[in-house]
Design a protein around this motif. Sequence first.
Motif, PDB file in Angstrom:
ATOM      1  N   SER A 206       0.832  -1.214   0.000  1.00  0.00           N
ATOM      2  CA  SER A 206       0.000   0.000   0.000  1.00  0.00           C
ATOM      3  C   SER A 206       0.860   1.254   0.000  1.00  0.00           C
ATOM      4  O   SER A 206       0.511   2.266  -0.606  1.00  0.00           O
ATOM      5  N   ALA A 207       1.987   1.202   0.702  1.00  0.00           N
ATOM      6  CA  ALA A 207       2.872   2.369   0.781  1.00  0.00           C
ATOM      7  C   ALA A 207       3.575   2.639  -0.541  1.00  0.00           C
ATOM      8  O   ALA A 207       3.992   3.758  -0.812  1.00  0.00           O
ATOM      9  N   GLU A 208       3.694   1.613  -1.395  1.00  0.00           N
ATOM     10  CA  GLU A 208       4.441   1.748  -2.647  1.00  0.00           C
ATOM     11  C   GLU A 208       3.541   1.796  -3.880  1.00  0.00           C
ATOM     12  O   GLU A 208       3.940   2.285  -4.930  1.00  0.00           O
ATOM     13  N   ALA A 209       2.301   1.308  -3.756  1.00  0.00           N
ATOM     14  CA  ALA A 209       1.397   1.227  -4.907  1.00  0.00           C
ATOM     15  C   ALA A 209       1.030   2.610  -5.416  1.00  0.00           C
ATOM     16  O   ALA A 209       1.005   3.580  -4.659  1.00  0.00           O
ATOM     17  N   THR A 210       0.736   2.694  -6.709  1.00  0.00           N
ATOM     18  CA  THR A 210       0.395   3.977  -7.317  1.00  0.00           C
ATOM     19  C   THR A 210      -1.104   4.093  -7.525  1.00  0.00           C
ATOM     20  O   THR A 210      -1.801   3.099  -7.695  1.00  0.00           O
ATOM     21  N   GLY A 211      -1.587   5.340  -7.517  1.00  0.00           N
ATOM     22  CA  GLY A 211      -3.001   5.593  -7.781  1.00  0.00           C
ATOM     23  C   GLY A 211      -3.810   5.752  -6.512  1.00  0.00           C
ATOM     24  O   GLY A 211      -3.454   5.206  -5.462  1.00  0.00           O
ATOM     25  N   PRO A 212      -4.940   6.493  -6.581  1.00  0.00           N
ATOM     26  CA  PRO A 212      -5.752   6.768  -5.401  1.00  0.00           C
ATOM     27  C   PRO A 212      -6.705   5.633  -5.037  1.00  0.00           C
ATOM     28  O   PRO A 212      -7.210   5.560  -3.924  1.00  0.00           O
ATOM     29  N   LEU A 213      -7.008   4.733  -5.995  1.00  0.00           N
ATOM     30  CA  LEU A 213      -7.961   3.654  -5.765  1.00  0.00           C
ATOM     31  C   LEU A 213      -7.244   2.321  -5.894  1.00  0.00           C
ATOM     32  O   LEU A 213      -6.380   2.142  -6.739  1.00  0.00           O
TER      33      LEU A 213
ATOM     34  N   LEU B  15     -19.520  11.605  -6.843  1.00  0.00           N
ATOM     35  CA  LEU B  15     -18.394  11.443  -7.774  1.00  0.00           C
ATOM     36  C   LEU B  15     -18.136   9.956  -7.937  1.00  0.00           C
ATOM     37  O   LEU B  15     -17.794   9.270  -6.970  1.00  0.00           O
ATOM     38  N   ARG B  16     -18.314   9.460  -9.153  1.00  0.00           N
ATOM     39  CA  ARG B  16     -18.139   8.031  -9.406  1.00  0.00           C
ATOM     40  C   ARG B  16     -17.072   7.800 -10.468  1.00  0.00           C
ATOM     41  O   ARG B  16     -17.039   8.493 -11.478  1.00  0.00           O
ATOM     42  N   ILE B  17     -16.225   6.819 -10.218  1.00  0.00           N
ATOM     43  CA  ILE B  17     -15.232   6.365 -11.196  1.00  0.00           C
ATOM     44  C   ILE B  17     -15.480   4.882 -11.420  1.00  0.00           C
ATOM     45  O   ILE B  17     -15.357   4.078 -10.480  1.00  0.00           O
ATOM     46  N   ASN B  18     -15.865   4.509 -12.634  1.00  0.00           N
ATOM     47  CA  ASN B  18     -16.184   3.106 -12.956  1.00  0.00           C
ATOM     48  C   ASN B  18     -17.234   2.534 -12.017  1.00  0.00           C
ATOM     49  O   ASN B  18     -17.077   1.438 -11.463  1.00  0.00           O
TER      50      ASN B  18
ATOM     51  N   SER C  30     -18.207   4.787  -6.041  1.00  0.00           N
ATOM     52  CA  SER C  30     -18.334   6.126  -5.451  1.00  0.00           C
ATOM     53  C   SER C  30     -17.036   6.533  -4.763  1.00  0.00           C
ATOM     54  O   SER C  30     -16.446   5.751  -4.025  1.00  0.00           O
ATOM     55  N   VAL C  31     -16.590   7.757  -5.045  1.00  0.00           N
ATOM     56  CA  VAL C  31     -15.394   8.310  -4.397  1.00  0.00           C
ATOM     57  C   VAL C  31     -15.866   9.165  -3.229  1.00  0.00           C
ATOM     58  O   VAL C  31     -16.554  10.168  -3.428  1.00  0.00           O
ATOM     59  N   ASN C  32     -15.530   8.751  -2.004  1.00  0.00           N
ATOM     60  CA  ASN C  32     -16.037   9.464  -0.830  1.00  0.00           C
ATOM     61  C   ASN C  32     -15.344  10.806  -0.625  1.00  0.00           C
ATOM     62  O   ASN C  32     -14.357  11.126  -1.293  1.00  0.00           O
ATOM     63  N   THR C  33     -15.857  11.573   0.314  1.00  0.00           N
ATOM     64  CA  THR C  33     -15.359  12.937   0.539  1.00  0.00           C
ATOM     65  C   THR C  33     -13.890  12.958   0.926  1.00  0.00           C
ATOM     66  O   THR C  33     -13.126  13.807   0.457  1.00  0.00           O
ATOM     67  N   SER C  34     -13.481  12.031   1.785  1.00  0.00           N
ATOM     68  CA  SER C  34     -12.079  12.019   2.227  1.00  0.00           C
ATOM     69  C   SER C  34     -11.139  11.739   1.066  1.00  0.00           C
ATOM     70  O   SER C  34     -10.044  12.308   0.979  1.00  0.00           O
ATOM     71  N   GLN C  35     -11.551  10.889   0.135  1.00  0.00           N
ATOM     72  CA  GLN C  35     -10.725  10.610  -1.044  1.00  0.00           C
ATOM     73  C   GLN C  35     -10.662  11.815  -1.979  1.00  0.00           C
ATOM     74  O   GLN C  35      -9.635  12.070  -2.609  1.00  0.00           O
TER      75      GLN C  35
ATOM     76  N   VAL D 219     -10.831  14.951  -0.952  1.00  0.00           N
ATOM     77  CA  VAL D 219      -9.917  15.888  -0.290  1.00  0.00           C
ATOM     78  C   VAL D 219      -8.477  15.468  -0.539  1.00  0.00           C
ATOM     79  O   VAL D 219      -7.611  16.292  -0.854  1.00  0.00           O
ATOM     80  N   SER D 220      -8.202  14.161  -0.417  1.00  0.00           N
ATOM     81  CA  SER D 220      -6.850  13.637  -0.653  1.00  0.00           C
ATOM     82  C   SER D 220      -6.389  13.939  -2.078  1.00  0.00           C
ATOM     83  O   SER D 220      -5.230  14.262  -2.311  1.00  0.00           O
ATOM     84  N   LEU D 221      -7.325  13.822  -3.021  1.00  0.00           N
ATOM     85  CA  LEU D 221      -7.019  14.106  -4.422  1.00  0.00           C
ATOM     86  C   LEU D 221      -6.565  15.548  -4.605  1.00  0.00           C
ATOM     87  O   LEU D 221      -5.534  15.815  -5.231  1.00  0.00           O
ATOM     88  N   LEU D 222      -7.323  16.487  -4.036  1.00  0.00           N
ATOM     89  CA  LEU D 222      -7.003  17.906  -4.192  1.00  0.00           C
ATOM     90  C   LEU D 222      -5.713  18.269  -3.451  1.00  0.00           C
ATOM     91  O   LEU D 222      -4.931  19.095  -3.922  1.00  0.00           O
ATOM     92  N   VAL D 223      -5.484  17.641  -2.298  1.00  0.00           N
ATOM     93  CA  VAL D 223      -4.238  17.861  -1.555  1.00  0.00           C
ATOM     94  C   VAL D 223      -3.055  17.354  -2.382  1.00  0.00           C
ATOM     95  O   VAL D 223      -2.020  18.028  -2.491  1.00  0.00           O
ATOM     96  N   PHE D 224      -3.212  16.168  -2.965  1.00  0.00           N
ATOM     97  CA  PHE D 224      -2.140  15.590  -3.795  1.00  0.00           C
ATOM     98  C   PHE D 224      -1.804  16.519  -4.958  1.00  0.00           C
ATOM     99  O   PHE D 224      -0.632  16.772  -5.250  1.00  0.00           O
TER     100      PHE D 224
END
Length: 468
Positions: free
Chosen positions: A141-148, A361-364, A367-372, A374-379
């Motif tokens: 998990s620490a090395e994997a790429t991508g938010p999902l 917000l849905r990807i495939n 549902s992408v939750n609020t915390s995800q 926020v993480s996206l915008l922070v990233f």
Amino acid sequence: MCVPLALSVYTESDDFFAFIVSLFLVIMAAVIFLYAGKNNKDMMSRREAYLLVSITWIIYSLFGSLPFLVNGYIPNFTDAYFETMSGFTTTGATIMDDVDHCPQGLLLWRSMTQWIGGLGIAFFTIAVLPGLVGGSVRVFSAEATGPLRNKMHPKLSTNAKIIASVYLTLTASCALLYSFGGMTTFDAINYAMSTTATGGFSTHTDSTHYFGAAFIDFTAIIFMFLSGINFTMLYLIVAKGKVRKLIDNTESYLYISLILISTLIITILLVLSEHTNYDILHAIRVALFQVVSLITTTGVFNEATELWPHVTWVILAILMFIGGCAGSTAGGFKCVRASMVIKLASNELRKNLHPKAVLPLRINSVSVNTSQQVSLLVFLAVYILLCLVTYIILAFSDEWLDPYDAITIAISSASNVGPALGAPLQGTCSWSGLSATAKWSLSFLMLMGRLEILSVLVLFTPSFWKDS
């Protein structure tokens, strides 16, 4: 290191001694580490996993630089570490001005660093020796790429073996086609490892332009494209016959759309430009090659793009920033995050018209939750901020760089692409002229880009080091 050592023995090359010394030092360090950890508990917290992964990449790069230093081909420690970090992070930026006269053992080792780093050092270990790493799920998990995250099998080691088999198949197929295209066995293996790792190191200073063959260019395009797709998706397409998923998937749809639209625009610009004398077929070939090369963050060149219209540089720089798909060997911001940002922006615009609307917000269909979100915008904010900070460092430490060079070098390092797009550092030209300050800053930025930035930055927060 035993593999390039065997090649050095076979070719009677002068880098034989360098690998012997390097192997001895690595084995001695391994014995010390094993002794120091003999009373360890087979448990690992999330915090320890983040620390372990970051330290592992730093130490791998340290030991990986030994053959260059001992052989003397890269006598400077800063340069040797930069080259090795660039390899393991699959960035592909080089300080070697002339690789044509480099010993074959060192060239193979250089390509292998990219090939190992393409999957990820910890992931590679899990795939090969699944019982060796305690708490391997957290390490992954620490090395994997991508938010999902997505898994094909509940057992991590099985997932690792499936993905590794896809990687090996791509590499072997690519090497075979390169051989059919006229490459020597040595060149084919090295270029195949570099292509499927989306790294960019080559055995010739002129990169793929050295061969000047359309067959090799199109082979590179195909395998760079495939290596930029999520490996889970590739497995489902090949093993399960689910070809439809390639278009139905939000991320891969954006990935393919960006390639097609960018290629079309650049082709038109090249044909119409007064400074380039391309016919339509040649323009399509070189445009497609550069678009796929930079969106997959491979960073190889088959043409002198410094002669292209400047607007094409802007398009290529945007592709460098976005990068390929999550779960592939490609770097960058990732197409899945770009898809999420686009949908998030669309939802916000719709909310201006309908303030009380609930717009998930849905990807495939997930549902992408609020915390995800926020993480996206922070990233995204941290990603851009790091590029700007690096740009400022380059502007102060290397005043000879023009602004466009400096910013594309920063984006190139953060996205693990390799080349810059301006005239002095375009294409396969080396970065040897950069200052030591710049090289260390870029080495650190490459590491953060490969480990998704926040996984490294979290180590510098006070709360990370608290006992509780």
